[in-house]
Design an enzyme around this catalytic site. Sequence first.
Site, mmCIF file in Angstrom:
data_model
loop_
_atom_site.group_PDB
_atom_site.id
_atom_site.type_symbol
_atom_site.label_atom_id
_atom_site.label_comp_id
_atom_site.label_asym_id
_atom_site.label_seq_id
_atom_site.Cartn_x
_atom_site.Cartn_y
_atom_site.Cartn_z
ATOM 1 N N HIS A 4 92.260 -39.957 -48.030
ATOM 2 C CA HIS A 4 92.360 -38.983 -49.120
ATOM 3 C C HIS A 4 93.574 -39.270 -50.010
ATOM 4 O O HIS A 4 94.669 -39.501 -49.496
ATOM 5 C CB HIS A 4 92.466 -37.563 -48.559
ATOM 6 N N ASP B 155 89.311 -39.973 -51.203
ATOM 7 C CA ASP B 155 88.613 -38.776 -51.674
ATOM 8 C C ASP B 155 89.551 -37.700 -52.236
ATOM 9 O O ASP B 155 90.732 -37.649 -51.901
ATOM 10 C CB ASP B 155 87.837 -38.140 -50.506
#
Length: 276
Positions: free
Chosen positions: A246, A99
């Site tokens: 992430h 992400d």
Amino acid sequence: MTRRGAFTAALLVLAILVGGRWAMGRQPAETVAHQALGNQAAPASPSPTPTPATTPSAAPPKTPAPKKTTTTKPATRSKIGPFGTRRMTGSRGVALTFDDGPNPAWTPQVLDLLRANRVKATFCVVGTEVRQYPALVKRIVREGHTLCNHSWHHEFDLGTKPEHEIKANMLATNREVHRAVPGTRVKYFRHPGGKWTAAAVQAARELGMTSLDWDVDPADWAKPGAEAIKQHVMAKTRSGSIILLHDGGGDRAGTVDACKALIPALKRKYGIALLR
Ligand SMILES: [Zn+2]
């Protein structure tokens, strides 16, 4: 107060406590990630982003500490996320999701690792980052990975907005993706902070996107170190898990380091599933 009244009041208090805990549990992750995204203009969504209630140093995350998870087997983890969002792959293999990118420092390193291990992942991209780094989106698609819309500028409150605003925000990100890679499909949507609402899930569906939740969250945004990230993921992952990591929103050196061992280990143990 009558007995019945007292009982109702007690239930109400309990409901508030339980609801509060759930909301707190998911909030801090994206607060930190979002702060690191900076303050670029967000033409598609003029609303101000909410002021984070906590700072990374002052407030430890409410999510379980990503270490010493040992072998506790959570027997009753739900296979479906809030509002019917997708939380599992539906197959034996596990899915890797990254992400808050694309990011020129971290996304290429993640892509290199995925390529070296011959596996695919899903990238939940933020519109403003796509606009800045279209070449990275091109590479993500060229190398066979899946794209997921992660809002225009990581608006935590997106799902609380009117339907037309939610859709405009989502469409702005997809438009930016299409500018980078004409004709590519954005199949998934993931709400910032996992702060799902029925309206957001519905809007995504109407735009042809499946809402993508996750099953395993090592809180890598909090930089617990590669070892802690690795241990948490290996301890919590089960067959079909969707793992949240992430590749943007801050220093992701720990995530990249963890992935060097995690990707081959997960591939060996479960197989890596590509979300299609
Ligand atoms: Zn995010």
